[in-house]
Design a protein around this motif. Structure first.
Motif, PDB file in Angstrom:
ATOM      1  N   ILE A 133      -1.970  -3.975   2.053  1.00 59.79           N
ATOM      2  CA  ILE A 133      -2.122  -3.094   0.887  1.00 59.79           C
ATOM      3  C   ILE A 133      -2.471  -1.668   1.307  1.00 59.79           C
ATOM      4  N   SER A 134      -3.345  -1.493   2.265  1.00 59.18           N
ATOM      5  CA  SER A 134      -3.747  -0.153   2.702  1.00 59.18           C
ATOM      6  C   SER A 134      -2.552   0.641   3.220  1.00 59.18           C
ATOM      7  N   SER A 135      -1.718  -0.010   4.023  1.00 63.76           N
ATOM      8  CA  SER A 135      -0.527   0.671   4.546  1.00 63.76           C
ATOM      9  C   SER A 135       0.438   1.022   3.424  1.00 63.76           C
ATOM     10  N   LEU A 136       0.609   0.113   2.495  1.00 67.10           N
ATOM     11  CA  LEU A 136       1.506   0.343   1.359  1.00 67.10           C
ATOM     12  C   LEU A 136       1.055   1.551   0.538  1.00 67.10           C
ATOM     13  N   LEU A 137      -0.239   1.648   0.287  1.00 64.18           N
ATOM     14  CA  LEU A 137      -0.773   2.744  -0.524  1.00 64.18           C
ATOM     15  C   LEU A 137      -0.719   4.084   0.198  1.00 64.18           C
ATOM     16  N   ARG A 138      -0.742   4.079   1.522  1.00 64.05           N
ATOM     17  CA  ARG A 138      -0.686   5.320   2.300  1.00 64.05           C
ATOM     18  C   ARG A 138       0.735   5.802   2.549  1.00 64.05           C
ATOM     19  N   ASP A 139       1.698   4.903   2.525  1.00 64.61           N
ATOM     20  CA  ASP A 139       3.070   5.230   2.886  1.00 64.61           C
ATOM     21  C   ASP A 139       3.804   5.871   1.712  1.00 64.61           C
ATOM     22  N   PRO A 140       4.205   7.154   1.814  1.00 62.25           N
ATOM     23  CA  PRO A 140       4.855   7.833   0.693  1.00 62.25           C
ATOM     24  C   PRO A 140       6.248   7.297   0.356  1.00 62.25           C
ATOM     25  N   SER A 141       6.805   6.427   1.203  1.00 61.69           N
ATOM     26  CA  SER A 141       8.119   5.867   0.870  1.00 61.69           C
ATOM     27  C   SER A 141       8.008   4.742  -0.162  1.00 61.69           C
ATOM     28  N   TRP A 142       6.779   4.323  -0.482  1.00 56.90           N
ATOM     29  CA  TRP A 142       6.567   3.322  -1.529  1.00 56.90           C
ATOM     30  C   TRP A 142       6.128   4.040  -2.803  1.00 56.90           C
ATOM     31  N   PHE A 143       6.948   3.956  -3.830  1.00 53.08           N
ATOM     32  CA  PHE A 143       6.755   4.669  -5.096  1.00 53.08           C
ATOM     33  C   PHE A 143       6.130   3.716  -6.123  1.00 53.08           C
ATOM     34  N   LEU A 144       5.052   4.151  -6.754  1.00 55.35           N
ATOM     35  CA  LEU A 144       4.440   3.353  -7.813  1.00 55.35           C
ATOM     36  C   LEU A 144       5.366   3.388  -9.019  1.00 55.35           C
ATOM     37  N   ALA A 145       6.114   2.311  -9.216  1.00 55.92           N
ATOM     38  CA  ALA A 145       7.141   2.259 -10.255  1.00 55.92           C
ATOM     39  C   ALA A 145       6.589   1.845 -11.610  1.00 55.92           C
TER      40      ALA A 145
ATOM     41  N   ALA B 150       3.322  -2.241  -9.385  1.00 56.25           N
ATOM     42  CA  ALA B 150       4.617  -2.563  -8.784  1.00 56.25           C
ATOM     43  C   ALA B 150       5.120  -1.347  -8.030  1.00 56.25           C
ATOM     44  N   PHE B 151       5.403  -1.530  -6.744  1.00 58.98           N
ATOM     45  CA  PHE B 151       5.897  -0.467  -5.880  1.00 58.98           C
ATOM     46  C   PHE B 151       7.326  -0.766  -5.454  1.00 58.98           C
ATOM     47  N   VAL B 152       8.159   0.273  -5.383  1.00 60.99           N
ATOM     48  CA  VAL B 152       9.504   0.150  -4.828  1.00 60.99           C
ATOM     49  C   VAL B 152       9.620   1.083  -3.630  1.00 60.99           C
ATOM     50  N   GLU B 153      10.355   0.628  -2.623  1.00 63.96           N
ATOM     51  CA  GLU B 153      10.581   1.475  -1.457  1.00 63.96           C
ATOM     52  C   GLU B 153      11.712   2.442  -1.786  1.00 63.96           C
ATOM     53  N   THR B 154      11.500   3.714  -1.505  1.00 58.80           N
ATOM     54  CA  THR B 154      12.493   4.725  -1.862  1.00 58.80           C
ATOM     55  C   THR B 154      12.528   5.815  -0.796  1.00 58.80           C
ATOM     56  N   HIS B 155      13.362   6.791  -1.023  1.00 56.75           N
ATOM     57  CA  HIS B 155      13.477   7.954  -0.145  1.00 56.75           C
ATOM     58  C   HIS B 155      13.433   9.203  -1.012  1.00 56.75           C
ATOM     59  N   LEU B 156      13.069  10.305  -0.407  1.00 60.78           N
ATOM     60  CA  LEU B 156      12.997  11.567  -1.131  1.00 60.78           C
ATOM     61  C   LEU B 156      14.340  11.926  -1.763  1.00 60.78           C
TER      62      LEU B 156
ATOM     63  N   ARG C  18      15.989  -0.378  -1.162  1.00 62.52           N
ATOM     64  CA  ARG C  18      16.429  -1.720  -0.785  1.00 62.52           C
ATOM     65  C   ARG C  18      16.248  -2.745  -1.907  1.00 62.52           C
ATOM     66  N   ASP C  19      16.038  -2.307  -3.118  1.00 64.06           N
ATOM     67  CA  ASP C  19      15.814  -3.204  -4.259  1.00 64.06           C
ATOM     68  C   ASP C  19      14.695  -4.206  -4.002  1.00 64.06           C
ATOM     69  N   LYS C  20      13.704  -3.785  -3.263  1.00 61.58           N
ATOM     70  CA  LYS C  20      12.548  -4.627  -2.973  1.00 61.58           C
ATOM     71  C   LYS C  20      11.366  -4.113  -3.790  1.00 61.58           C
ATOM     72  N   ILE C  21      10.716  -5.021  -4.502  1.00 57.23           N
ATOM     73  CA  ILE C  21       9.540  -4.677  -5.302  1.00 57.23           C
ATOM     74  C   ILE C  21       8.338  -5.412  -4.722  1.00 57.23           C
ATOM     75  N   VAL C  22       7.255  -4.694  -4.528  1.00 59.07           N
ATOM     76  CA  VAL C  22       6.018  -5.295  -4.042  1.00 59.07           C
ATOM     77  C   VAL C  22       4.975  -5.161  -5.146  1.00 59.07           C
ATOM     78  N   HIS C  23       4.382  -6.285  -5.528  1.00 59.12           N
ATOM     79  CA  HIS C  23       3.344  -6.303  -6.554  1.00 59.12           C
ATOM     80  C   HIS C  23       1.981  -6.386  -5.882  1.00 59.12           C
TER      81      HIS C  23
END
Length: 93
Positions: A3-15, A25-31, A49-54
């Motif tokens: 969770i800590s890495s997910l919250l720090r990584d700007p490529s994961w967008f709080l959707a 729910a976070f989705v991996e995205t790009h600028l 990548r159409d991946k959602i992390v809850h």
């Protein structure tokens, strides 16, 4: 990914925030995906990548998210032109 890495990584967008299930729910995205999407409220896909992390909200609040760069959070609460406003306010870095 923890969770800590997910919250720090700007490529994961709080959707989305689901108050009923108490999950984020976070989705991996790009600028480039974010900049090219006409809306950031779920009407169009911004996912890389159409991946959602809850993540449970309680666990996210307890996560160690110390970082040395600025936090960024863009939220959309209603249909009020917030995507347009966010692009108007966007700045380097």
């Amino acid at each position: 990914m923890d969770i800590s890495s997910l919250l720090r990584d700007p490529s994961w967008f709080l959707a989305s925030i689901d108050p009923e299930t108490q999950n984020l729910a976070f989705v991996e995205t790009h600028l480039t995906n974010l900049r090219s999407a006409p809306f950031l409220d779920g009407r169009v896909s911004i996912s890389a990548r159409d991946k959602i992390v809850h993540v449970p909200i309680k666990k996210a609040l307890k996560a160690d998210i110390y970082q040395t760069h600025p936090d960024r959070l863009l939220t959309h609460m209603s249909f009020c032109g917030s995507t347009y406003v966010s692009r108007t306010l966007e700045g380097a870095g």
